[in-house]
Design a protein around this motif. Sequence first.
Motif, PDB file in Angstrom:
ATOM      1  N   LYS A 119       0.836  -1.174   0.090  1.00 43.26           N
ATOM      2  CA  LYS A 119      -0.057   0.029   0.096  1.00 43.26           C
ATOM      3  C   LYS A 119       0.979   1.177   0.220  1.00 43.26           C
ATOM      4  O   LYS A 119       1.790   1.308   0.826  1.00 43.26           O
ATOM      5  N   VAL A 120       0.467   2.119  -0.904  1.00 43.18           N
ATOM      6  CA  VAL A 120       1.187   3.482  -1.048  1.00 43.18           C
ATOM      7  C   VAL A 120       0.319   4.646  -0.660  1.00 43.18           C
ATOM      8  O   VAL A 120      -0.718   4.839  -1.294  1.00 43.18           O
ATOM      9  N   MET A 121       0.921   5.265   0.379  1.00 46.09           N
ATOM     10  CA  MET A 121      -0.057   6.643   0.752  1.00 46.09           C
ATOM     11  C   MET A 121       0.571   7.885   0.623  1.00 46.09           C
ATOM     12  O   MET A 121       1.639   8.024   1.129  1.00 46.09           O
ATOM     13  N   GLU A 122      -0.265   8.811  -0.026  1.00 48.72           N
ATOM     14  CA  GLU A 122       0.698   9.923  -0.360  1.00 48.72           C
ATOM     15  C   GLU A 122       0.374  11.124   0.506  1.00 48.72           C
ATOM     16  O   GLU A 122      -0.741  11.218   0.995  1.00 48.72           O
ATOM     17  N   PHE A 123       1.249  12.063   0.854  1.00 48.15           N
ATOM     18  CA  PHE A 123       0.975  13.327   1.877  1.00 48.15           C
ATOM     19  C   PHE A 123       1.664  14.363   1.229  1.00 48.15           C
ATOM     20  O   PHE A 123       2.506  14.443   0.357  1.00 48.15           O
ATOM     21  N   GLY A 124       1.093  15.429   1.668  1.00 51.14           N
ATOM     22  CA  GLY A 124       1.618  16.732   1.146  1.00 51.14           C
ATOM     23  C   GLY A 124       2.741  17.500   1.879  1.00 51.14           C
ATOM     24  O   GLY A 124       3.450  18.291   1.083  1.00 51.14           O
ATOM     25  N   THR A 169       3.959  15.924   8.153  1.00 51.30           N
ATOM     26  CA  THR A 169       2.548  15.041   8.157  1.00 51.30           C
ATOM     27  C   THR A 169       3.141  13.480   8.119  1.00 51.30           C
ATOM     28  O   THR A 169       2.644  12.617   8.879  1.00 51.30           O
ATOM     29  N   ILE A 170       4.208  13.396   7.243  1.00 49.33           N
ATOM     30  CA  ILE A 170       4.554  12.019   6.872  1.00 49.33           C
ATOM     31  C   ILE A 170       5.403  11.593   8.310  1.00 49.33           C
ATOM     32  O   ILE A 170       5.119  10.459   8.707  1.00 49.33           O
TER      33      ILE A 170
END
Length: 292
Positions: free
Chosen positions: A207-212, A216-217
Amino acid sequence: MEFKDLEIFQMVAIKGTITDAAKELSYVQSNITSRIKKLEAEMNTALFNRHNRGMTLTPEGKKLLVYTEKILSLTNEMKKVVQSKTEPAGKLEIGTVETVIKLPVILSSYSKKYKNVDLSLHTGVTEQLRNDVLHHRLDGAFVTEIDQHPELVSHNVFEEELVLLSDCSNTSIEQLLEEPILCFSKGCGYRARLAKWFKDQNITPQKVMEFGTLETILGSVSMGLGITFVPKSAVGHLEERGLVHCHYLPEKYSKVNTIFVRRKDAYLTSTLERFIETFEQVEGVMPYPLAY
């Protein structure tokens, strides 16, 4: 046709709506609309497709945008060329990835010394920032070194070591890879390095989750949401507090250069030249340029 018409046309093309373009330029929407209609009348063709979600360029509009970028870039360069070489002044648009730890020192040193420069900073991922430099939207940008580009000049800034970051120390790499990957959007140099390692190891992320934002990461990693791949210099304070743990990959994937890129064919103004000199004088920065 006026230069202002082209500036408005370019902004509408970038923003995609009259409302957003008007807000960016501090104009009333009716003025933007009338200018676009005037330009379309002069070109004798529709430049935008209008729809409920905004405006997109027609094929003719895309052609005009290419010339508009060149015209406005040359106009801006012309203004810069005639500025005094002795005292930097005017606007300087700089882009950066979020992980340039020494950036506050660079910006503070430059701004204090050259008070007549209007310095603006834009954050993003490497691919986007490099594209903005190529299209004259930025004077230069701090990015992750990837493939060479013939239209850019590169200045080395510093070398980074990337680490695989988790919230737990007693976990193997194999176990970590079952966790979600937390990262920036596609175009991020660190994400590309990790993807290369995955490919070479025949690994498919679950699973890959993108953050801005980096904040936050890192916060999400410390809470156990997943793992990430970031410069060690950006997480030392968290590791010292025991909130995260660093895992190391082979040097082939973990060693990466942060560089500053600018257009090769653009006039090097005193404003930008002094900025380059400033970051080259910061301790830890590598003071030699790479032309490619």
